[in-house]
Enzyme design. Structure first.
Site, mmCIF file in Angstrom:
data_model
loop_
_atom_site.group_PDB
_atom_site.id
_atom_site.type_symbol
_atom_site.label_atom_id
_atom_site.label_comp_id
_atom_site.label_asym_id
_atom_site.label_seq_id
_atom_site.Cartn_x
_atom_site.Cartn_y
_atom_site.Cartn_z
ATOM 1 N N GLY A 40 36.904 46.141 41.239
ATOM 2 C CA GLY A 40 35.923 47.175 40.885
ATOM 3 C C GLY A 40 34.498 46.660 41.064
ATOM 4 O O GLY A 40 33.625 47.375 41.580
ATOM 5 N N ASP A 41 34.270 45.428 40.653
ATOM 6 C CA ASP A 41 32.929 44.833 40.791
ATOM 7 C C ASP A 41 32.583 44.677 42.273
ATOM 8 O O ASP A 41 31.438 44.885 42.693
ATOM 9 C CB ASP A 41 32.879 43.447 40.122
ATOM 10 C CG ASP A 41 33.460 43.469 38.726
ATOM 11 O OD1 ASP A 41 33.409 44.539 38.098
ATOM 12 O OD2 ASP A 41 33.965 42.430 38.271
HETATM 13 N N1 LIG Z 1 46.242 47.628 44.982
HETATM 14 C C1 LIG Z 1 45.160 47.886 45.724
HETATM 15 N N2 LIG Z 1 45.297 48.143 47.052
HETATM 16 C C2 LIG Z 1 44.229 48.431 47.829
HETATM 17 N N3 LIG Z 1 42.974 48.499 47.369
HETATM 18 C C3 LIG Z 1 42.769 48.253 46.044
HETATM 19 C C4 LIG Z 1 43.847 47.922 45.154
HETATM 20 N N4 LIG Z 1 43.333 47.725 43.917
HETATM 21 C C5 LIG Z 1 41.993 47.913 44.038
HETATM 22 N N5 LIG Z 1 41.652 48.240 45.308
HETATM 23 C C6 LIG Z 1 40.315 48.566 45.848
HETATM 24 O O1 LIG Z 1 39.305 48.227 44.899
HETATM 25 C C7 LIG Z 1 38.672 49.412 44.412
HETATM 26 C C8 LIG Z 1 38.420 49.257 42.909
HETATM 27 O O2 LIG Z 1 39.654 49.055 42.252
HETATM 28 P P1 LIG Z 1 39.997 49.629 40.815
HETATM 29 O O3 LIG Z 1 41.209 48.898 40.347
HETATM 30 O O4 LIG Z 1 40.089 51.102 40.876
HETATM 31 O O5 LIG Z 1 38.689 49.235 39.975
HETATM 32 P P2 LIG Z 1 38.561 48.648 38.490
HETATM 33 O O6 LIG Z 1 38.904 47.180 38.610
HETATM 34 O O7 LIG Z 1 37.129 48.868 38.154
HETATM 35 O O8 LIG Z 1 39.526 49.422 37.637
HETATM 36 C C9 LIG Z 1 39.610 50.588 44.777
HETATM 37 O O9 LIG Z 1 38.921 51.798 44.915
HETATM 38 C C10 LIG Z 1 40.199 50.068 46.097
HETATM 39 O O10 LIG Z 1 39.286 50.272 47.160
HETATM 40 O O1 LIG Z 2 33.257 42.628 30.369
HETATM 41 P P1 LIG Z 2 34.713 43.011 30.313
HETATM 42 O O2 LIG Z 2 34.944 44.492 30.357
HETATM 43 O O3 LIG Z 2 35.435 42.347 29.180
HETATM 44 O O4 LIG Z 2 35.400 42.480 31.629
HETATM 45 C C1 LIG Z 2 35.298 41.143 32.024
HETATM 46 C C2 LIG Z 2 36.262 40.843 33.096
HETATM 47 O O5 LIG Z 2 36.060 41.769 34.128
HETATM 48 C C3 LIG Z 2 35.984 41.104 35.374
HETATM 49 O O6 LIG Z 2 34.605 41.070 35.718
HETATM 50 C C4 LIG Z 2 36.809 41.810 36.402
HETATM 51 O O7 LIG Z 2 36.440 43.181 36.470
HETATM 52 P P2 LIG Z 2 37.216 44.263 37.329
HETATM 53 O O8 LIG Z 2 38.595 43.748 37.597
HETATM 54 O O9 LIG Z 2 37.190 45.517 36.505
HETATM 55 O O10 LIG Z 2 36.424 44.427 38.588
HETATM 56 C C5 LIG Z 2 36.471 39.707 35.137
HETATM 57 O O11 LIG Z 2 35.857 38.772 35.985
HETATM 58 C C6 LIG Z 2 36.118 39.485 33.687
HETATM 59 O O12 LIG Z 2 36.994 38.593 33.084
#
Ligand SMILES: Nc1ncnc2c1ncn2[C@@H]1O[C@H](COP(=O)(O)OP(=O)(O)O)[C@@H](O)[C@H]1O
Ligand SMILES: O=P(O)(O)OC[C@H]1O[C@](O)(COP(=O)(O)O)[C@@H](O)[C@@H]1O
Length: 303
Positions: free
Chosen positions: A250-251
Site C-alpha cells: 500500500g505504501d
Molecule cells: N496479491 C497481490 N497481487 C498483486 N498485486 C498486489 C497484491 N497485493 C497488493 N498488490 C498491489 O499493491 C496495491 C496495494 O495493496 P493493498 O494490499 O490493497 O494495500 P494495503 O497494504 O494498504 O492494504 C494493490 O492495489 C495492488 O496493486
Molecule cells: O502504522 P501502522 O498502521 O501500525 O503500520 C505499520 C506497518 O505498516 C507498514 O508500513 C506496511 O504497510 P502496508 O502493508 O499497509 O503498506 C509496515 O512497514 C509497518 O510495520
C-alpha cells in the site's frame, strides 16, 4: 519537495516458516529486519524510483537508532525527532501458510516532542507534498493529523493521508489531495462490506462529499480504483505475478502514484497506473519495489 511523516516508525522483523503452530516452539526458515512504518516505506520506494523526499517523525532507543541507520543506508534523508525515553517498536511479520502481523505500540511522544515536529513542518511551502501515513501511537491524541493539516491550511501544499477509519474520517474536512483506503477500510468507514466496483466508487464519492479530493482504493490482488476530483474514475487489475511479501504494498502504491504524477507533469491517470504497478512490484518481491520491476509491470497493465 516531498515530506513523509511517520509517527510510529518500526523495525519490521520478517519471518518465514512452513507453518505457524500456536502454543509451540516454531523455527523459522528465513528472517530479515527492515526499517518500516508507512511514511518511511513511501520514502524508500520514492528513492528506488529516483525521487528525493525527506522523512519526518519520531524515533527512540536502540531500535530507533537502527531504524535511522538502515533508512540512511538506503540513501534516504530524514530529520527525525529523537525521543529521550522508550524505544521504537518492532513489528513482527510472520509469513507462514497465511500472513500474521503483530505491530508494537511505540514510545511515548511528549507535547514538547510534538511541538518539535510542528516546528520542522514550518518549512513546508507552496508546491510541497506531505504524506501523513500510518497509525498514531495510542499515547497521542488522535486529532494530531487534523492539527497538522490545520496548521498547513492555505499554504498550497498537497497532503496525502494513508490511515485507517477514524483517523482518516477526521481529516477529510481539511481537503486532503489524496487518500488511499483499501476496499476493506473503505467498507469499515461505512460499517458495511462493499463488494462491487460500483459500491466502492459510490462510497469513495461520499468521502469526496466530506472533503477528500482524489480517492485511491486499493484492492490487493484485485487491483485498484481511482475516483478523481473532477469526477473521472479509473480501474486497473493487478498485474499478474506471485505474491511474495505484501508488507508495504500500500505504501509503495502511494509512492508510485506520487512518482507517476510528478513524471507525467500532473496526470492523475498516469499516477494511478504507476501506483498500481509499484504496489504490485513490492508485493511480488521480498523487498520494496525497484524501478526496473515497476517498469516491467507497468507495461503489462498500461496500453
Ligand atoms: N496479491 C497481490 N497481487 C498483486 N498485486 C498486489 C497484491 N497485493 C497488493 N498488490 C498491489 O499493491 C496495491 C496495494 O495493496 P493493498 O494490499 O490493497 O494495500 P494495503 O497494504 O494498504 O492494504 C494493490 O492495489 C495492488 O496493486
Ligand atoms: O502504522 P501502522 O498502521 O501500525 O503500520 C505499520 C506497518 O505498516 C507498514 O508500513 C506496511 O504497510 P502496508 O502493508 O499497509 O503498506 C509496515 O512497514 C509497518 O510495520
Amino acid at each position: 519537495m516531498v515530506y513523509t511523516v511517520t509517527f510510529n516508525p518500526s523495525l519490521d522483523y520478517i519471518l518465514r516458516l512452513d507453518a505457524l503452530e500456536k502454543g509451540e516452539i516454531n523455527r523459522v526458515t528465513y528472517e530479515n529486519i527492515l526499517p518500516g512504518g508507512k511514511g518511511l516505506n513511501v520514502s524508500m520506494v520514492l528513492k528506488n524510483l529516483g525521487h528525493e523526499s525527506q522523512a519526518l517523525g519520531f524515533v527512540a532507543g536502540f531500535t530507533g537508532e537502527a531504524v535511522e541507520k538502515q533508512f540512511a543506508s538506503f540513501g534516504c534523508r530524514a530529520d527525525f525527532v529523537r525521543l529521550p525515553d522508550g524505544f521504537s517498536r518492532i513489528n513482527v511479520k510472520i509469513k507462514a501458510k497465511e500472513e500474521t502481523e503483530i505491530n508494537g505500540q511505540g514510545p511515548l511522544i511528549s507535547e514538547a516532542a510534538q511541538q518539535e515536529l510542528f516546528r520542522k513542518l514550518e518549512k513546508l511551502e507552496k508546491g510541497d507534498t506531505l504524506v501523513l501515513a500510518g497509525s498514531i501511537p495510542n499515547t497521542l491524541p488522535d486529532d494530531i493529523y487534523e492539527r497538522i493539516m490545520e496548521r498547513l491550511a492555505g499554504r498550497g501544499c498537497r497532503i496525502i493521508v494513508d490511515a485507517t477509519k477514524g483517523l482518516l474520517l477526521k481529516v477529510l474536512a481539511y481537503g486532503p489531495w489524496l487518500i488511499k483506503p483499501n476496499n476493506h477500510e473503505l467498507g469499515e468507514m461505512f460499517g458495511k462490506e462493499l463488494r462491487t466496483e460500483e459500491e466502492l466508487l459510490a462510497h469513495a464519492g461520499k468521502l469526496q462529499e466530506k472533503g477528500a479530493r482524489n480517492v485511491l482504493i486499493s484492492m490487493a490482488g484485485e487491483g485498484a480504483l481511482l475516483l478523481t476530483e473532477d469526477g473521472k474514475s479509473y480501474r486497473s487489475p493487478a498485474p499478474k505475478g506471485t505474491l511474495v511479501n505484501s508488507v508495504g504494498a500500500g505504501d509503495s502504491m502511494v509512492a508510485g502514484f506520487l512518482a507517476g504524477y510528478e513524471e507525467s507533469g500532473g496526470s492523475l491517470e498516469e499516477a494511478f497506473f504507476m501506483g498500481v504497478a509499484t504496489g504490485s512490484a513490492s508485493a511480488f518481491s521480498e523487498n520494496l519495489a525497484t524501478r526496473p520491476e515497476v517498469e516491467a509491470l507497468l507495461r503489462t497493465i498500461r496500453r
